[in-house]
Design a protein around this motif. Structure first.
Motif, PDB file in Angstrom:
ATOM      1  N   ASP A 129       0.817  -1.212   0.000  1.00  0.00           N
ATOM      2  CA  ASP A 129       0.000   0.000   0.000  1.00  0.00           C
ATOM      3  C   ASP A 129       0.852   1.263   0.000  1.00  0.00           C
ATOM      4  O   ASP A 129       0.376   2.338  -0.339  1.00  0.00           O
ATOM      5  N   ALA A 130       2.110   1.140   0.395  1.00  0.00           N
ATOM      6  CA  ALA A 130       3.016   2.293   0.337  1.00  0.00           C
ATOM      7  C   ALA A 130       3.463   2.507  -1.105  1.00  0.00           C
ATOM      8  O   ALA A 130       3.560   1.583  -1.895  1.00  0.00           O
ATOM      9  N   MET A 131       3.735   3.786  -1.428  1.00  0.00           N
ATOM     10  CA  MET A 131       4.215   4.101  -2.766  1.00  0.00           C
ATOM     11  C   MET A 131       5.623   3.546  -2.964  1.00  0.00           C
ATOM     12  O   MET A 131       6.445   3.569  -2.053  1.00  0.00           O
ATOM     13  N   VAL A 132       5.880   3.044  -4.156  1.00  0.00           N
ATOM     14  CA  VAL A 132       7.211   2.543  -4.472  1.00  0.00           C
ATOM     15  C   VAL A 132       7.841   3.460  -5.517  1.00  0.00           C
ATOM     16  O   VAL A 132       7.149   4.191  -6.225  1.00  0.00           O
ATOM     17  N   ASP A 133       9.145   3.416  -5.581  1.00  0.00           N
ATOM     18  CA  ASP A 133       9.892   4.170  -6.587  1.00  0.00           C
ATOM     19  C   ASP A 133       9.904   3.330  -7.863  1.00  0.00           C
ATOM     20  O   ASP A 133      10.572   2.298  -7.935  1.00  0.00           O
ATOM     21  N   LEU A 134       9.150   3.761  -8.869  1.00  0.00           N
ATOM     22  CA  LEU A 134       9.002   2.953 -10.070  1.00  0.00           C
ATOM     23  C   LEU A 134      10.324   2.749 -10.797  1.00  0.00           C
ATOM     24  O   LEU A 134      10.563   1.682 -11.374  1.00  0.00           O
ATOM     25  N   ILE A 135      11.182   3.754 -10.763  1.00  0.00           N
ATOM     26  CA  ILE A 135      12.465   3.640 -11.448  1.00  0.00           C
ATOM     27  C   ILE A 135      13.403   2.726 -10.659  1.00  0.00           C
ATOM     28  O   ILE A 135      13.972   1.777 -11.196  1.00  0.00           O
ATOM     29  N   ALA A 136      13.554   3.000  -9.368  1.00  0.00           N
ATOM     30  CA  ALA A 136      14.491   2.231  -8.549  1.00  0.00           C
ATOM     31  C   ALA A 136      14.089   0.767  -8.459  1.00  0.00           C
ATOM     32  O   ALA A 136      14.942  -0.121  -8.419  1.00  0.00           O
ATOM     33  N   ASP A 137      12.783   0.499  -8.429  1.00  0.00           N
ATOM     34  CA  ASP A 137      12.306  -0.880  -8.308  1.00  0.00           C
ATOM     35  C   ASP A 137      12.041  -1.531  -9.658  1.00  0.00           C
ATOM     36  O   ASP A 137      11.471  -2.618  -9.717  1.00  0.00           O
ATOM     37  N   ARG A 138      12.419  -0.876 -10.732  1.00  0.00           N
ATOM     38  CA  ARG A 138      12.308  -1.422 -12.089  1.00  0.00           C
ATOM     39  C   ARG A 138      10.877  -1.859 -12.403  1.00  0.00           C
ATOM     40  O   ARG A 138      10.628  -2.920 -12.961  1.00  0.00           O
ATOM     41  N   ILE A 139       9.926  -0.997 -12.040  1.00  0.00           N
ATOM     42  CA  ILE A 139       8.521  -1.292 -12.264  1.00  0.00           C
ATOM     43  C   ILE A 139       8.132  -0.890 -13.691  1.00  0.00           C
ATOM     44  O   ILE A 139       8.465   0.205 -14.143  1.00  0.00           O
TER      45      ILE A 139
END
Length: 302
Positions: A129-139
């Motif tokens: 539910d927490a926001m993730v870093d799309l770039i850092a987590d390769r989303i």
């Protein structure tokens, strides 16, 4: 440095047998083909072929050069064709970020149907539910509720079925069912963690007017999946997305509470990490998820 395009052109000239035929097949004037092959010979410092009005004949140096280059040129062409085909046919890994209860809605069964349709695709989920870093987590793509623009790019936004009140038959049997919004103050309500002992719920009635009520209960959790499980366990009344309660209602595990109230005007945002080209695999997966939401909205929407 050698121009590898000229080497590939040399291989094609040998195969087609003349400058004119190579030019015709490659969409290039014959004199351009001849000039580029001559330039290649000048760079190599060796004559590759003898020219005549009727045909081309390879020199010993030309034959040796052709034999060594043809396999490499074919491999590069095949790699290019495979890559182009890969752009058209959904394939490869798709990393997905969403809330913790995403797979309660887009179930493993739905994922299995998608993967059967696109067997060259692999799915990997980061559910929090927490926001993730799309770039850092390769989303590759994220599904988020509400208006979320932050640093990502919202490619699509669509309405989704409302968030509504649900409880288990066991809870209703023990504690009754509220008849008005105000009566929620006397019930066990399942909420997100809150600094005070009571949380504020804002809900819209059937007339579209927003009302609010302060609620409290013995259980709070930081994600909707935990609240969903707590409601199923009979711990209290929870605000839950309608789309994740369909199966529970069908099998009698949950019942609607005050169905005239809901938290409407919800939307789902599809967020990409950048404006870069979206792969066919990601597009296919997003289409699959959107189809599920459209079906759910048709069943539960206003």
């Amino acid at each position: 440095m050698f121009d590898f395009n000229d080497i590939a052109l040399f291989v094609q000239v040998v195969r087609y047998g003349s400058f004119s035929e190579a030019g015709r097949r490659l969409g290039m004037p014959p004199n351009t083909v001849s000039r580029r092959i001559q330039g290649l010979e000048d760079q190599l410092g060796s004559r590759l072929m003898q020219r005549s009005t009727r045909k081309l004949t390879l020199t010993d140096a030309g034959q040796g050069f052709y034999d060594r280059c043809t396999e490499a040129v074919d491999s590069l062409q095949q790699a290019s064709q495979d890559l182009t085909a890969g752009r058209k046919v959904p394939s490869g890994l798709v990393r997905v970020a969403s809330t913790a209860n995403f797979l309660d809605f887009y179930t493993p069964a739905a994922a299995a149907a998608f993967l059967e349709e696109y067997p060259q695709v692999r799915l990997e989920f980061l559910l929090d539910d927490a926001m993730v870093d799309l770039i850092a987590d390769r989303i590759d793509v994220a599904f988020r509720g509400g208006a979320d623009s932050e640093t990502g790019y919202i490619a699509h936004r669509m309405p989704v079925p409302p968030i509504a009140l649900f409880a288990s038959p066991d809870y209703v049997g023990k504690h009754g069912i509220p008849r008005t919004l105000a009566e929620l103050t006397r019930h066990r309500c399942l909420t997100m963690p809150h600094p005070s002992s009571r949380a504020l719920w804002r809900l819209q009635g059937s007339d579209g007017v927003e009302e609010q009520v302060e609620v409290a209960g013995p259980f709070a959790a930081g994600n909707t999946r935990a609240l969903h499980q707590a409601a199923l366990a009979g711990l209290g009344i929870a605000l839950l997305p309608s789309v994740v309660t369909v199966a529970d209602i069908a099998r009698g595990a949950l019942v609607p509470v005050l169905p005239q109230y809901s938290r409407g005007n919800q939307s789902l945002c599809v967020v990409y990490p950048s404006h870069r080209q979206v792969s066919p695999a990601v597009k296919a997966f997003v289409t699959s998820v959107m189809r599920k939401f459209e079906q759910a909205f048709a069943l539960h929407g206003p």
